[in-house]
Design an enzyme around this catalytic site. Structure first.
Site, short mmCIF file in Angstrom:
data_model
loop_
_atom_site.label_atom_id
_atom_site.label_comp_id
_atom_site.label_asym_id
_atom_site.label_seq_id
_atom_site.Cartn_x
_atom_site.Cartn_y
_atom_site.Cartn_z
N GLN A 85 0.83 -1.22 0.00
CA GLN A 85 0.00 0.00 0.00
C GLN A 85 0.86 1.27 0.00
OE1 GLN A 85 -3.14 0.57 -0.44
NE2 GLN A 85 -3.73 -1.58 -0.57
N SER A 86 2.01 1.22 -0.65
CA SER A 86 2.91 2.37 -0.67
C SER A 86 2.31 3.57 -1.41
CB SER A 86 4.21 1.95 -1.35
OG SER A 86 5.00 3.08 -1.65
N ASN A 87 2.23 4.69 -0.72
CA ASN A 87 1.82 5.94 -1.38
C ASN A 87 2.92 6.43 -2.30
OD1 ASN A 87 -0.67 6.29 0.19
ND2 ASN A 87 0.73 6.61 1.91
N ALA A 89 4.97 4.57 -4.03
CA ALA A 89 4.91 3.80 -5.28
C ALA A 89 3.83 4.38 -6.19
CB ALA A 89 4.62 2.33 -4.96
#
Ligand SMILES: *Cc1c(COP(=O)(O)O)cnc(C)c1O
Length: 344
Positions: A85-87, A89
């Site tokens: 859930q990387s913002n 990325a």
């Protein structure tokens, strides 16, 4: 002093991903809700959740310099790493789309959540929409090592690849928040409000490091920034953030700072990265219900909980002004649906 910092920053390759300075607003309804507890403290937010690209968020400031660097080096592809859930990325994928670069994301299953909301909703849907190639790797694998291997494969086929680390927090990436310190100083002068404290979450440490480097460069003091660790244990966060502050200052040709100027609390980490806490849930709800604004469950929710705790404990001097930086991450709310179901 502002001129010197700005001059140094102006020499760095940069692309434009933000259209405007993000607004600074006062949280009048939360101030009123805190009542006596508030002790005359002025509560302000800088809206780094409001940006016109890819859903917005703090990583766009870093990506202005990272993409600038990548393009200056002739890159046609950017690879970065993060959790599922990387913002960072998601925003790398969006920025790459905007500048016509290919984007690959190495995403590790570092948070022990395997429900569909977490694994398939939120940021991950957007990564794909922005056209990024996703490499799904196990939680115990080094995403950066996988990214470097993938970069070698692509280079062997003739591509020019730029690899950005976790959270985009290389010293080049941190320049984005050094520039933000200058933006805050200008807004503070224009609005005639002095902020004694700047409060942020600490994930990969780049936001804290960039701001501290920027304020040090402005002669306003690195120690003005306080962060709440949400990823590393607090001692590791302190060491990593100090290194990043000084690496960023070196790029700006400015003297470094000492460890006692790095102010980080570990009180909001809870059981670890991406694991919700009750205080986070309360903070997210308070901000939503009193102000109509969205914090995120992984970073800003925990940091704002920390600020509320500091206020409740009288840790801030009465009458001072606090600027909390809202860093975005709104898509992650959908990945944490369970925590925010009505009645939870
Ligand atoms: C990455 C992130 C942070 C933390 O920033 P770092 O520079 O990694 O410390 C805070 N908030 C949100 C929403 C983020 O995505």
């Amino acid at each position: 002093m502002t001129e010197t910092l700005d001059l140094h920053l102006r020499r760095m390759p940069r692309v434009a991903l933000l259209d405007l300075a993000t607004p600074i607003q006062r949280l009048r309804r939360i101030e009123a809700a805190l009542g006596e507890q508030l002790n005359g403290i002025g509560l302000f937010v800088k809206r780094d959740d409001v940006m016109g690209l890819g859903g917005g968020g703090n990583k766009l400031r870093k990506l202005e310099f990272l993409l600038g660097d990548a393009i200056a080096q002739g890159a046609d592809t950017i690879i970065t790493v993060g959790g599922r859930q990387s913002n960072h990325a998601r925003l790398t994928a969006a920025a790459a789309a905007r500048y016509g670069l290919r984007c690959e994301l190495v995403l590790g299953r570092v948070v022990a959540r395997d429900d569909e909301d977490y694994t398939e909703n939120g940021n991950i849907i957007l990564d794909d929409l922005f056209g990024a190639t996703i490499h799904d790797v196990a939680g115990n694998v080094s995403t950066l090592a996988v990214a470097e291997e993938r970069a070698e494969v692509l280079r062997a086929s003739g591509r020019k690849v730029y690899v950005a680390p976790t959270g985009g927090s290389s010293s080049v990436g941190c320049l984005g928040y050094a520039a933000c310190a200058s933006e805050i100083a200008a807004q503070s002068a224009a609005q005639d409000i002095h902020f004694q404290h700047i409060i942020v979450p600490n994930g990969s440490g780049g936001m804290h490091a960039g701001l501290s480097a920027g304020f040090a460069g402005l002669g306003a003091g690195a120690a003005k920034v306080k962060s709440f660790a949400v990823l590393a244990r607090v001692e590791d966060a302190r060491r990593g953030t100090l290194e990043k502050i000084n690496a960023t200052l070196a790029l700006l040709e400015s003297p470094g700072v000492s460890p006692d100027e790095v102010n980080i609390s570990g009180a909001q980490l809870g059981e670890g990265y991406g694991i919700p806490t009750e205080a986070m849930k309360k903070a997210v709800r308070l901000m939503a219900r009193q102000e109509g604004l969205l914090l995120d469950p992984v970073y800003s929710g925990k940091a704002f909980a920390g600020l509320l705790d500091d206020i409740a404990n009288g840790a801030l001097t009465p009458g001072q002004n606090v600027l909390f930086i809202m860093s975005g991450g709104i898509p992650a709310l959908f990945a944490y649906r369970k925590e925010f179901r009505p009645g939870e």
